[in-house]
Motif scaffolding. Structure first.
Motif, PDB file in Angstrom:
ATOM      1  N   MET A 232       0.845  -1.187   0.000  1.00 52.04           N
ATOM      2  CA  MET A 232       0.000   0.000   0.000  1.00 52.04           C
ATOM      3  C   MET A 232       0.888   1.247   0.000  1.00 52.04           C
ATOM      4  O   MET A 232       1.831   1.345   0.773  1.00 52.04           O
ATOM      5  CB  MET A 232      -0.896  -0.025   1.229  1.00 52.04           C
ATOM      6  N   THR A 233       0.583   2.183  -0.860  1.00 49.76           N
ATOM      7  CA  THR A 233       1.358   3.412  -0.971  1.00 49.76           C
ATOM      8  C   THR A 233       0.853   4.432   0.039  1.00 49.76           C
ATOM      9  O   THR A 233      -0.349   4.629   0.190  1.00 49.76           O
ATOM     10  CB  THR A 233       1.229   3.981  -2.395  1.00 49.76           C
ATOM     11  N   SER A 234       1.788   5.102   0.715  1.00 51.83           N
ATOM     12  CA  SER A 234       1.411   6.097   1.727  1.00 51.83           C
ATOM     13  C   SER A 234       0.844   7.347   1.056  1.00 51.83           C
ATOM     14  O   SER A 234       1.146   7.633  -0.109  1.00 51.83           O
ATOM     15  CB  SER A 234       2.619   6.466   2.575  1.00 51.83           C
ATOM     16  N   PRO A 235       0.033   8.131   1.798  1.00 45.36           N
ATOM     17  CA  PRO A 235      -0.496   9.381   1.229  1.00 45.36           C
ATOM     18  C   PRO A 235       0.620  10.336   0.804  1.00 45.36           C
ATOM     19  O   PRO A 235       0.487  11.029  -0.204  1.00 45.36           O
ATOM     20  CB  PRO A 235      -1.316   9.969   2.387  1.00 45.36           C
ATOM     21  N   GLY A 236       1.716  10.391   1.558  1.00 46.54           N
ATOM     22  CA  GLY A 236       2.828  11.279   1.213  1.00 46.54           C
ATOM     23  C   GLY A 236       3.451  10.904  -0.122  1.00 46.54           C
ATOM     24  O   GLY A 236       3.769  11.779  -0.939  1.00 46.54           O
ATOM     25  N   VAL A 237       3.627   9.611  -0.360  1.00 42.49           N
ATOM     26  CA  VAL A 237       4.217   9.152  -1.621  1.00 42.49           C
ATOM     27  C   VAL A 237       3.257   9.427  -2.774  1.00 42.49           C
ATOM     28  O   VAL A 237       3.664   9.881  -3.852  1.00 42.49           O
ATOM     29  CB  VAL A 237       4.576   7.654  -1.538  1.00 42.49           C
ATOM     30  N   ARG A 238       1.959   9.195  -2.555  1.00 48.97           N
ATOM     31  CA  ARG A 238       0.979   9.496  -3.604  1.00 48.97           C
ATOM     32  C   ARG A 238       0.982  10.991  -3.924  1.00 48.97           C
ATOM     33  O   ARG A 238       0.919  11.391  -5.085  1.00 48.97           O
ATOM     34  CB  ARG A 238      -0.416   9.048  -3.169  1.00 48.97           C
ATOM     35  N   HIS A 239       1.064  11.840  -2.903  1.00 41.78           N
ATOM     36  CA  HIS A 239       1.064  13.285  -3.099  1.00 41.78           C
ATOM     37  C   HIS A 239       2.294  13.738  -3.889  1.00 41.78           C
ATOM     38  O   HIS A 239       2.215  14.649  -4.715  1.00 41.78           O
ATOM     39  CB  HIS A 239       1.018  14.004  -1.755  1.00 41.78           C
ATOM     40  N   ALA A 240       3.433  13.087  -3.659  1.00 43.09           N
ATOM     41  CA  ALA A 240       4.678  13.473  -4.337  1.00 43.09           C
ATOM     42  C   ALA A 240       4.620  13.207  -5.831  1.00 43.09           C
ATOM     43  O   ALA A 240       5.296  13.877  -6.616  1.00 43.09           O
ATOM     44  CB  ALA A 240       5.865  12.743  -3.720  1.00 43.09           C
ATOM     45  N   GLY A 241       3.830  12.234  -6.248  1.00 44.04           N
ATOM     46  CA  GLY A 241       3.732  11.920  -7.678  1.00 44.04           C
ATOM     47  C   GLY A 241       5.075  11.513  -8.240  1.00 44.04           C
ATOM     48  O   GLY A 241       5.747  10.627  -7.701  1.00 44.04           O
ATOM     49  N   ASP A 242       5.512  12.192  -9.317  1.00 45.46           N
ATOM     50  CA  ASP A 242       6.776  11.851  -9.971  1.00 45.46           C
ATOM     51  C   ASP A 242       7.979  12.551  -9.357  1.00 45.46           C
ATOM     52  O   ASP A 242       9.106  12.364  -9.802  1.00 45.46           O
ATOM     53  CB  ASP A 242       6.720  12.214 -11.458  1.00 45.46           C
ATOM     54  N   ARG A 243       7.740  13.411  -8.353  1.00 51.03           N
ATOM     55  CA  ARG A 243       8.842  14.136  -7.727  1.00 51.03           C
ATOM     56  C   ARG A 243       9.736  13.194  -6.923  1.00 51.03           C
ATOM     57  O   ARG A 243       9.280  12.189  -6.385  1.00 51.03           O
ATOM     58  CB  ARG A 243       8.307  15.235  -6.815  1.00 51.03           C
ATOM     59  N   THR A 244      11.010  13.539  -6.839  1.00 47.89           N
ATOM     60  CA  THR A 244      11.961  12.757  -6.043  1.00 47.89           C
ATOM     61  C   THR A 244      11.664  12.947  -4.566  1.00 47.89           C
ATOM     62  O   THR A 244      11.436  14.059  -4.107  1.00 47.89           O
ATOM     63  CB  THR A 244      13.403  13.197  -6.339  1.00 47.89           C
ATOM     64  N   ILE A 245      11.668  11.858  -3.819  1.00 51.45           N
ATOM     65  CA  ILE A 245      11.477  11.888  -2.373  1.00 51.45           C
ATOM     66  C   ILE A 245      12.799  11.503  -1.721  1.00 51.45           C
ATOM     67  O   ILE A 245      13.441  10.530  -2.127  1.00 51.45           O
ATOM     68  CB  ILE A 245      10.386  10.895  -1.921  1.00 51.45           C
ATOM     69  N   GLY A 246      13.210  12.245  -0.696  1.00 50.91           N
ATOM     70  CA  GLY A 246      14.406  11.923   0.066  1.00 50.91           C
ATOM     71  C   GLY A 246      14.043  11.645   1.509  1.00 50.91           C
ATOM     72  O   GLY A 246      13.103  12.233   2.050  1.00 50.91           O
TER      73      GLY A 246
END
Length: 195
Positions: free
Chosen positions: A1-15
């Motif tokens: 399951m994908t977290s809301p934060g990851v879904r919100h980031a979309g294609d942006r890089t997450i660190g």
């Protein structure tokens, strides 16, 4: 399951900064390790007069600091810095060279001593001077914690020369390409606690 934060980031890089026990978990979620960050802690040694002149940060420095910070951090964060530099209990110093900011740092109280970060400077002498100014008012029993990216050998040498020792580490991980920044200017990250 994908977290809301990851879904919100979309294609942006997450660190993120992962504790070693969770590194494999994040890898399974698509993160790749870029480098290790080591936390140093201890009671700072007082070397004497700073290597180069530094000044307490004032509101007049904010635009210059935000511009310098943007070279060192992979996103614009002027609004954050306006609060971070002036929050209750925070001490901030800058090195000014030829009328421009050449480095700055912030020391803040923590539950177990003080946290120092960020510490950004374009020379090792500048980083030393800002570190020494930030810690000059501390008592002999006060402990400082500073988080340093392992690839930065001069930053590690600074921490060791001031009597700090390695304490723990985290892994800096990203979901995409590592955002561009002047890594050689980053003597300490701002805060692992903010995520």
């Amino acid at each position: 399951m994908t977290s809301p934060g990851v879904r919100h980031a979309g294609d942006r890089t997450i660190g993120l900064d992962a504790v070693p026990a969770q590194e494999a978990t994040y890898r399974r979620s698509g993160f790749t390790t870029a480098y290790r960050t080591t936390r140093y802690r201890g009671r700072p040694v007082r070397p004497g007069t700073p290597a180069v002149p530094v000044v307490p940060v004032t509101a007049d420095h904010l635009d210059e600091i935000a511009g310098f910070d943007r070279q060192c951090f992979p996103a614009e964060r002027r609004a954050f810095l306006e609060r971070w530099l002036t929050a209750a209990g925070h001490h901030a110093y800058a090195q000014i060279r030829d009328g421009r900011v050449a480095g700055y740092g912030v020391l803040r109280p923590a539950q177990d001593g003080y946290r120092l970060g960020p510490l950004f400077a374009d020379t090792s002498r500048g980083a030393e001077a800002v570190f020494d100014a930030l810690t000059s008012h501390l008592g002999p029993e006060d402990e400082v914690h500073i988080d340093i990216p392992d690839p930065h050998h001069s930053a590690r040498s600074l921490a060791l020369s001031r009597g700090l020792e390695p304490d723990s580490h985290t892994m800096r991980m990203y979901t995409g390409p590592v955002p561009p920044a002047r890594a050689e200017h980053g003597y300490a990250v701002t805060s692992l606690e903010l995520g």
